[in-house]
Design a protein around this motif. Structure first.
Motif, short mmCIF file in Angstrom:
data_model
loop_
_atom_site.label_atom_id
_atom_site.label_comp_id
_atom_site.label_asym_id
_atom_site.label_seq_id
_atom_site.Cartn_x
_atom_site.Cartn_y
_atom_site.Cartn_z
N ASP A 132 0.84 -1.17 -0.05
CA ASP A 132 -0.01 0.09 -0.08
C ASP A 132 0.80 1.31 0.10
O ASP A 132 1.27 1.61 1.03
CB ASP A 132 -0.99 -0.12 1.29
N LEU A 133 1.23 1.70 -1.30
CA LEU A 133 2.26 2.82 -1.42
C LEU A 133 1.75 4.27 -0.79
O LEU A 133 2.65 5.04 -0.29
CB LEU A 133 2.63 2.87 -2.98
N LYS A 134 0.36 4.12 -0.76
CA LYS A 134 -0.23 5.65 -0.15
C LYS A 134 0.07 5.47 1.22
O LYS A 134 -0.01 6.83 1.93
CB LYS A 134 -1.75 5.68 -0.51
N LYS A 135 0.18 4.38 1.90
CA LYS A 135 0.25 4.55 3.51
C LYS A 135 1.70 4.21 4.01
O LYS A 135 1.91 4.21 5.23
CB LYS A 135 -0.72 3.96 4.05
N ILE A 136 2.42 3.60 3.12
CA ILE A 136 3.81 3.18 3.62
C ILE A 136 4.66 4.18 4.26
O ILE A 136 5.40 3.77 5.29
CB ILE A 136 4.71 2.44 2.61
N PHE A 137 4.50 5.53 3.90
CA PHE A 137 5.31 6.65 4.80
C PHE A 137 4.46 7.43 5.51
O PHE A 137 4.88 8.55 6.15
CB PHE A 137 6.32 7.37 3.83
N ARG A 138 3.42 6.74 6.05
CA ARG A 138 2.55 7.47 7.01
C ARG A 138 3.22 7.47 8.38
O ARG A 138 3.57 6.46 8.92
CB ARG A 138 0.97 7.01 6.93
N GLU A 139 3.10 8.72 8.96
CA GLU A 139 3.60 8.77 10.60
C GLU A 139 2.45 8.83 11.52
O GLU A 139 1.28 9.43 11.17
CB GLU A 139 4.51 9.84 10.33
N TYR A 140 2.37 8.20 12.30
CA TYR A 140 1.34 7.98 13.39
C TYR A 140 1.97 8.63 14.73
O TYR A 140 2.94 8.38 15.10
CB TYR A 140 0.93 6.69 13.71
N ALA A 141 0.99 9.36 15.59
CA ALA A 141 1.59 9.80 16.64
C ALA A 141 0.30 9.75 17.63
O ALA A 141 -0.77 9.96 17.27
CB ALA A 141 1.85 11.20 16.33
N ILE A 142 0.59 9.95 18.89
CA ILE A 142 -0.31 9.93 20.11
C ILE A 142 0.21 11.07 20.94
O ILE A 142 1.59 11.45 21.06
CB ILE A 142 -0.51 9.05 20.82
N LYS A 143 -0.70 11.84 21.59
CA LYS A 143 -0.43 12.94 22.64
C LYS A 143 -0.44 12.39 24.16
O LYS A 143 -1.39 11.73 24.27
CB LYS A 143 -1.35 13.96 22.47
N ILE A 144 0.64 12.70 24.65
CA ILE A 144 0.74 12.33 25.95
C ILE A 144 0.37 13.61 26.90
O ILE A 144 1.42 14.71 26.77
CB ILE A 144 2.17 11.76 26.37
N LYS A 145 -0.40 13.74 27.62
CA LYS A 145 -0.76 14.72 28.28
C LYS A 145 0.07 14.54 29.70
O LYS A 145 -0.06 13.68 30.40
CB LYS A 145 -2.51 15.07 28.75
N ASN A 146 0.81 15.73 30.17
CA ASN A 146 1.66 15.72 31.32
C ASN A 146 1.91 17.24 31.69
O ASN A 146 1.92 18.18 31.10
CB ASN A 146 2.97 15.25 30.57
N SER A 147 1.96 17.13 32.89
CA SER A 147 2.11 18.41 33.81
C SER A 147 3.32 18.35 34.75
O SER A 147 3.59 19.40 35.49
CB SER A 147 0.81 18.68 34.54
N ARG A 148 4.19 17.07 34.85
CA ARG A 148 5.20 17.01 35.69
C ARG A 148 6.57 16.90 34.94
O ARG A 148 6.40 16.53 33.65
CB ARG A 148 4.84 15.95 36.80
N LYS A 149 7.63 17.06 35.61
CA LYS A 149 8.92 16.73 34.89
C LYS A 149 9.17 15.21 34.85
O LYS A 149 8.70 14.49 35.71
CB LYS A 149 9.97 17.15 35.97
N LEU A 150 9.44 14.62 33.75
CA LEU A 150 9.51 13.25 33.45
C LEU A 150 10.58 13.02 32.65
O LEU A 150 11.10 13.79 31.78
CB LEU A 150 8.35 12.55 33.03
N LYS A 151 11.28 11.71 32.80
CA LYS A 151 12.32 11.14 31.88
C LYS A 151 11.71 9.98 30.99
O LYS A 151 11.15 9.17 31.40
CB LYS A 151 13.46 11.00 32.68
N LEU A 152 11.98 9.95 29.65
CA LEU A 152 11.65 9.01 29.04
C LEU A 152 12.56 7.84 28.85
O LEU A 152 13.89 8.03 28.80
CB LEU A 152 11.71 9.42 27.51
N LYS A 153 11.84 6.60 29.20
CA LYS A 153 12.99 5.20 29.53
C LYS A 153 12.35 4.39 28.16
O LYS A 153 13.74 3.78 27.73
CB LYS A 153 12.62 4.90 30.50
N LYS A 154 11.39 4.33 27.84
CA LYS A 154 11.09 3.41 26.78
C LYS A 154 9.88 3.59 25.99
O LYS A 154 9.01 4.16 26.53
CB LYS A 154 11.13 1.94 27.20
N ILE A 155 10.02 3.39 24.61
CA ILE A 155 8.86 3.48 23.76
C ILE A 155 8.37 2.33 23.25
O ILE A 155 9.21 1.37 22.66
CB ILE A 155 9.29 4.27 22.44
#
Length: 274
Positions: A132-155
């Motif tokens: 499906d060439l129309k979607k092969i380079f599609r980028e998907y994202a989600i929003k993380i709502k956050n109000s505190r300091k944090l460190k990203l460890k793993k996706i």
């Protein structure tokens, strides 16, 4: 010469003139793979291969539009299509981007481990199929709502289905919130994960970024896309009819769009301030 064949030759020459190819290099003249090159606010573009090469078709495009190149770790390149086309030589050199990394001392018992996002592999939601060439380079994202300091460890990605015969590469990004859509990247290198089917355990794949020192203080986005040479099928699970959730998506430099009432199974492990 037969006028029919003359017309064909002239038409072919005109069309070929609208297809631009070149190589994207670093300051040290090394090829830059997985760079996104395209037209601003358009679903027109290409991804550089392992040798940094690209091919983009600008046939019929308004020459006042902006051609962009973007890849984590480098300054963005922008030029009006008319000016770029006039160069007659389309190799692009990118400058390294300097992002200040915070030095944060973690005090024991001040931070706790959390997981944010969606974890659901029971129902197919979205993903990649190299046919499906129309979607092969599609980028998907989600929003993380956050109000505190944090460190990203793993996706983490939770998969509903996959069929890959050779290793595939996925590219991730962490972006600041620009209103209700993804904005500027906060990482200074390309976050890549190459996996074979034997690396997928319990329908989950993970990218460890604990050593990248990615600290965040507010809302942020986590995105994923497939590399230029992706072959096979890989589909994320997700929450359907989750009316408090949104799916964000785009192709190349097309505008970010939002689909409400659902979210793909992208989630992150973090260390968050109490």
């Amino acid at each position: 010469m037969n006028l029919k064949y003359l017309f064909i030759l002239l038409t072919a020459a005109n069309l070929s003139g609208q297809r631009i190819s070149g190589t994207i290099f670093s300051e040290k003249h090394l090829p830059v793979a997985d760079a996104r090159i395209g037209i601003e606010n358009e679903d027109i573009g290409n991804i550089t291969d392992k040798e940094g090469k690209y091919l983009i078709d600008i046939t019929g495009l308004d020459k006042n539009r902006i051609l962009k190149v973007d890849v984590n770790g480098y300054e963005s390149f922008q030029m009006k299509v008319a000016d770029f086309e006039a160069l007659h030589q389309y190799d692009i050199s990118l400058n390294k981007k300097l992002i200040e990394i915070q030095n944060v001392n973690i005090i024991p018992k001040k931070y706790v481990s959390k997981n944010f996002g969606t974890r659901n592999s029971k129902r197919g939601y979205c993903g990649y199929d190299s046919e499906d060439l129309k979607k092969i380079f599609r980028e998907y994202a989600i929003k993380i709502k956050n109000s505190r300091k944090l460190k990203l460890k793993k996706i983490n990605l939770n998969l509903s289905f996959f069929a890959i015969e050779k290793p595939v590469t996925l590219i991730f990004d962490i972006q600041q919130s620009a209103g209700d859509f993804p904005g500027e990247s906060v990482v200074n290198e390309t976050l890549k994960l190459t996996i074979a089917k034997e690396n997928i355990r319990d329908n989950t794949i993970s990218l460890d970024v604990n050593d990248k020192s990615i600290w965040l203080n507010g809302d942020f986005f986590v995105s994923v896309r497939a590399s230029e040479d992706f072959k096979g099928k890989l589909f994320l699970g997700g929450n359907i009819f989750a009316f408090s959730k949104n799916t964000y998506y785009r192709n190349y430099f097309g505008e970010w769009k939002k689909f409400s009432a659902g979210e793909p199974s992208i989630n992150v492990d973090v260390l968050v301030e109490k």
